[in-house]
Design a protein around this motif. Structure first.
Motif, PDB file in Angstrom:
ATOM      1  N   ALA A   1      11.580  31.748  12.980  1.00  0.00           N
ATOM      2  CA  ALA A   1      11.929  31.717  11.857  1.00  0.00           C
ATOM      3  C   ALA A   1      11.205  31.763  10.464  1.00  0.00           C
ATOM      4  O   ALA A   1      11.791  31.738   9.524  1.00  0.00           O
ATOM      5  CB  ALA A   1      12.744  30.209  11.663  1.00  0.00           C
ATOM      6  N   GLY A   2      10.047  32.087  10.915  1.00  0.00           N
ATOM      7  CA  GLY A   2       8.931  32.399   9.772  1.00  0.00           C
ATOM      8  C   GLY A   2       8.840  30.851   8.987  1.00  0.00           C
ATOM      9  O   GLY A   2       8.126  31.060   7.894  1.00  0.00           O
ATOM     10  N   ALA A   3       8.666  29.877   9.361  1.00  0.00           N
ATOM     11  CA  ALA A   3       8.638  28.690   8.819  1.00  0.00           C
ATOM     12  C   ALA A   3       7.295  28.067   8.771  1.00  0.00           C
ATOM     13  O   ALA A   3       6.607  27.289   8.015  1.00  0.00           O
ATOM     14  CB  ALA A   3       9.161  27.535   9.445  1.00  0.00           C
ATOM     15  N   VAL A   4       6.411  28.670   9.779  1.00  0.00           N
ATOM     16  CA  VAL A   4       5.076  28.419   9.555  1.00  0.00           C
ATOM     17  C   VAL A   4       4.151  29.389   8.748  1.00  0.00           C
ATOM     18  O   VAL A   4       4.211  30.565   8.970  1.00  0.00           O
ATOM     19  CB  VAL A   4       4.157  28.470  11.021  1.00  0.00           C
ATOM     20  N   VAL A   5       3.736  28.634   7.794  1.00  0.00           N
ATOM     21  CA  VAL A   5       3.252  29.613   6.584  1.00  0.00           C
ATOM     22  C   VAL A   5       1.647  29.742   6.486  1.00  0.00           C
ATOM     23  O   VAL A   5       0.951  28.395   6.697  1.00  0.00           O
ATOM     24  CB  VAL A   5       3.776  29.104   5.204  1.00  0.00           C
ATOM     25  N   ILE A   6       1.124  30.780   6.629  1.00  0.00           N
ATOM     26  CA  ILE A   6      -0.312  31.011   6.414  1.00  0.00           C
ATOM     27  C   ILE A   6      -0.550  32.181   5.310  1.00  0.00           C
ATOM     28  O   ILE A   6       0.365  32.631   4.794  1.00  0.00           O
ATOM     29  CB  ILE A   6      -0.898  31.485   7.610  1.00  0.00           C
TER      30      ILE A   6
ATOM     31  N   PRO B   1      -5.230  25.857   5.853  1.00  0.00           N
ATOM     32  CA  PRO B   1      -4.688  25.724   7.276  1.00  0.00           C
ATOM     33  C   PRO B   1      -3.104  26.065   7.218  1.00  0.00           C
ATOM     34  O   PRO B   1      -2.632  26.181   6.230  1.00  0.00           O
ATOM     35  CB  PRO B   1      -5.041  24.195   7.857  1.00  0.00           C
ATOM     36  N   PRO B   2      -2.533  26.235   8.143  1.00  0.00           N
ATOM     37  CA  PRO B   2      -1.148  26.574   8.469  1.00  0.00           C
ATOM     38  C   PRO B   2      -0.090  25.437   7.908  1.00  0.00           C
ATOM     39  O   PRO B   2      -0.687  24.324   8.240  1.00  0.00           O
ATOM     40  CB  PRO B   2      -0.892  26.844   9.689  1.00  0.00           C
ATOM     41  N   GLU B   3       0.771  25.539   7.408  1.00  0.00           N
ATOM     42  CA  GLU B   3       1.702  24.528   6.866  1.00  0.00           C
ATOM     43  C   GLU B   3       3.260  25.067   7.378  1.00  0.00           C
ATOM     44  O   GLU B   3       3.380  26.059   7.596  1.00  0.00           O
ATOM     45  CB  GLU B   3       1.937  24.403   5.432  1.00  0.00           C
ATOM     46  N   ILE B   4       4.161  23.975   7.545  1.00  0.00           N
ATOM     47  CA  ILE B   4       5.590  24.375   8.074  1.00  0.00           C
ATOM     48  C   ILE B   4       6.395  24.009   6.745  1.00  0.00           C
ATOM     49  O   ILE B   4       6.356  22.945   6.092  1.00  0.00           O
ATOM     50  CB  ILE B   4       5.953  23.153   9.080  1.00  0.00           C
ATOM     51  N   ASP B   5       7.071  25.117   6.538  1.00  0.00           N
ATOM     52  CA  ASP B   5       8.122  25.054   5.396  1.00  0.00           C
ATOM     53  C   ASP B   5       9.323  24.364   5.827  1.00  0.00           C
ATOM     54  O   ASP B   5      10.086  25.069   6.744  1.00  0.00           O
ATOM     55  CB  ASP B   5       8.379  26.329   5.094  1.00  0.00           C
ATOM     56  N   HIS B   6       9.757  23.183   5.816  1.00  0.00           N
ATOM     57  CA  HIS B   6      10.889  22.670   5.988  1.00  0.00           C
ATOM     58  C   HIS B   6      12.363  23.111   5.802  1.00  0.00           C
ATOM     59  O   HIS B   6      13.279  23.060   6.607  1.00  0.00           O
ATOM     60  CB  HIS B   6      10.722  21.001   5.976  1.00  0.00           C
ATOM     61  N   GLU B   7      12.207  23.920   4.887  1.00  0.00           N
ATOM     62  CA  GLU B   7      13.481  24.344   4.172  1.00  0.00           C
ATOM     63  C   GLU B   7      13.801  25.703   5.468  1.00  0.00           C
ATOM     64  O   GLU B   7      15.150  26.064   5.510  1.00  0.00           O
ATOM     65  CB  GLU B   7      13.463  24.949   2.900  1.00  0.00           C
ATOM     66  N   LYS B   8      12.767  26.451   5.862  1.00  0.00           N
ATOM     67  CA  LYS B   8      13.230  27.257   6.755  1.00  0.00           C
ATOM     68  C   LYS B   8      13.124  26.719   8.431  1.00  0.00           C
ATOM     69  O   LYS B   8      13.601  27.612   9.093  1.00  0.00           O
ATOM     70  CB  LYS B   8      11.962  28.427   6.700  1.00  0.00           C
ATOM     71  N   CYS B   9      12.501  25.833   8.559  1.00  0.00           N
ATOM     72  CA  CYS B   9      12.449  25.358  10.016  1.00  0.00           C
ATOM     73  C   CYS B   9      13.533  25.083  10.593  1.00  0.00           C
ATOM     74  O   CYS B   9      14.518  24.406   9.739  1.00  0.00           O
ATOM     75  CB  CYS B   9      11.602  24.116   9.962  1.00  0.00           C
TER      76      CYS B   9
ATOM     77  N   GLY C   1      -1.333  29.904  16.930  1.00  0.00           N
ATOM     78  CA  GLY C   1      -0.348  29.877  17.950  1.00  0.00           C
ATOM     79  C   GLY C   1       1.147  29.499  17.595  1.00  0.00           C
ATOM     80  O   GLY C   1       1.951  30.051  17.772  1.00  0.00           O
ATOM     81  N   CYS C   2       0.831  28.413  16.611  1.00  0.00           N
ATOM     82  CA  CYS C   2       2.509  27.945  16.145  1.00  0.00           C
ATOM     83  C   CYS C   2       3.097  29.087  15.296  1.00  0.00           C
ATOM     84  O   CYS C   2       4.197  29.355  15.002  1.00  0.00           O
ATOM     85  CB  CYS C   2       2.268  26.639  15.216  1.00  0.00           C
ATOM     86  N   TYR C   3       2.081  29.852  14.264  1.00  0.00           N
ATOM     87  CA  TYR C   3       2.578  30.791  13.480  1.00  0.00           C
ATOM     88  C   TYR C   3       3.213  31.806  14.482  1.00  0.00           C
ATOM     89  O   TYR C   3       4.339  32.511  13.994  1.00  0.00           O
ATOM     90  CB  TYR C   3       1.492  31.317  12.760  1.00  0.00           C
ATOM     91  N   GLU C   4       2.548  32.248  15.567  1.00  0.00           N
ATOM     92  CA  GLU C   4       3.025  33.337  16.499  1.00  0.00           C
ATOM     93  C   GLU C   4       4.355  33.200  16.946  1.00  0.00           C
ATOM     94  O   GLU C   4       4.953  34.012  17.222  1.00  0.00           O
ATOM     95  CB  GLU C   4       2.247  33.625  17.518  1.00  0.00           C
ATOM     96  N   VAL C   5       4.737  31.921  17.418  1.00  0.00           N
ATOM     97  CA  VAL C   5       5.897  31.680  18.112  1.00  0.00           C
ATOM     98  C   VAL C   5       7.069  31.277  17.232  1.00  0.00           C
ATOM     99  O   VAL C   5       8.334  31.270  17.620  1.00  0.00           O
ATOM    100  CB  VAL C   5       5.770  30.361  19.167  1.00  0.00           C
TER     101      VAL C   5
END
Length: 365
Positions: free
Chosen positions: A241-246, A196-204, A234-238
């Motif tokens: 910052a490239g913070a949603v990692v897949i 599943p997708p994850e959020i990289d908080h350093e980039k967020c 959807g989260c990855y597409e919007v």
């Protein structure tokens, strides 16, 4: 050993005096192929029949022509079936093909309407691609398969496939048409991506766009709740910052096996005896019809294959493609994308009991 029927695309008319021979048309050969193969003989009056095909993307030019679909629809209607022509939405949320509205608009632009195909066009997984029936299975990769609801509710499925190459799965045959084309976005994601997708908080940057776009309220405190996430991308597409990692995006044996496992989920839900297959080995392009363009065919047109066995119909199509001489302008001189495993779809499907890789061919003139 399974039975595969075949009608060639060749036309042997070389004399001007013999020009008018409508029975040489591949459309009428398709009619004979369906009749002699008996692939729709199990369809009864009143059955709801899904004709599953691929409408392509905007700009695709080598999908199955609508008159082939119309001929099959006519023959199903003659048996008293209630027929609809269907496709599912694409993975993602913001391209036109990612919703039923855009899918139908593209279909119409590419020549597929209820008038041209002779039946209503229904997008099988709903308005945004989440309408499905969950099938649980004990598989290597996919423990859950979400079958598009309109497919799940059908009595019979006629799979009409443009056989071509695929940049990740190796080939796009009937297996791919069911495994990817008859499931919701959630399973499409699981076929193409390992987790599943994850959020990289350093980039967020905490813009909150991912929270706003999520249709399932699966993002809380900028953490994705995997129990709620339906993997729509959807989260990855919007995320600018490239913070949603897949990823990484899968190919080779991994995706070949996942395609087969998804197809097994679909077939287990309905029953293998409720499917029939037509592979159109014409315009065999190096790219899938989900691409917004169509390349030059790799080989000359071969013909149409018909079977009730999904493994054999893809195996016969693959074998026929291998035997043809590449055209001078073929993009791939080694026949397949080098990082793909076209044979693995066949061998793994046989391992899982979906059909037979050995077949007898009967030619229908």
């Amino acid at each position: 050993m399974a039975k595969v029927f075949f009608t060639p695309a060749d036309v042997d008319v070389a004399e001007p005096s013999r020009w008018y021979q409508p029975d040489k048309s591949l459309v009428f050969r398709l009619e004979r192929l369906i009749e002699e193969s008996g692939i729709i003989d199990d369809v009864s009056a009143g059955d709801v029949v899904a004709v599953k095909t691929h409408f392509g993307d905007r700009g695709t030019t080598k999908t199955i022509r609508s008159l082939f679909i119309r001929k099959a629809v006519q023959m199903l209607k003659e048996r008293g079936a209630k027929v609809f022509v269907t496709e599912t939405t694409g993975l993602g949320m913001f391209r036109e093909r990612n919703t039923a509205i855009g899918r139908i608009e593209i279909a119409e632009e590419n020549g597929y309407t209820s008038q041209t195909v002779g039946a209503p066009i229904i997008v099988a997984d709903g308005l945004r691609g989440f309408d499905g029936v969950k099938v649980e299975q004990n598989a290597k990769h996919l423990r859950e398969v979400y079958v598009a609801k309109a497919i799940a509710e059908s009595d019979f499925v006629l799979v009409m496939t443009h056989f071509k190459l695929h940049m990740r799965g190796g080939i796009g045959g009937s297996m791919k048409n069911i495994g990817v084309g008859c499931v919701t976005k959630t399973t499409k994601y699981d076929i193409h991506l390992p987790s599943p997708p994850e959020i990289d908080h350093e980039k967020c940057t905490r813009c909150m766009k991912c929270v706003e776009v999520c249709p399932f309220d699966a993002i809380n405190d900028l953490v994705i709740d995997t129990s709620r996430c339906m993997k729509c991308l959807g989260c990855y597409e919007v995320c600018e910052a490239g913070a949603v990692v897949i990823g990484p995006w899968l190919d080779g044996d991994d995706i070949a096996e996942r395609i087969v496992e998804a197809a097994k989920g679909v077939m287990d839900l309905l029953g293998k005896d409720r499917f029939a297959y037509l592979n159109f080995a014409i315009d065999i392009t190096p790219h899938c019809d989900c691409h917004p363009y169509s390349g030059v065919p790799q080989v000359p047109d071969i013909g149409i294959f018909a079977s009730r066995d999904i493994v054999s119909v893809d195996s016969a199509s693959l074998d026929a493609y291998r035997k043809e001489e590449l055209t001078s302008r073929a993009l791939l001189k080694n026949r397949f994308w080098e990082w793909t495993s076209p044979e693995r779809q066949i061998s793994y499907a046989k391992e899982l009991g979906l059909g037979e890789s050995r077949y007898d061919i009967e030619q229908v003139p």
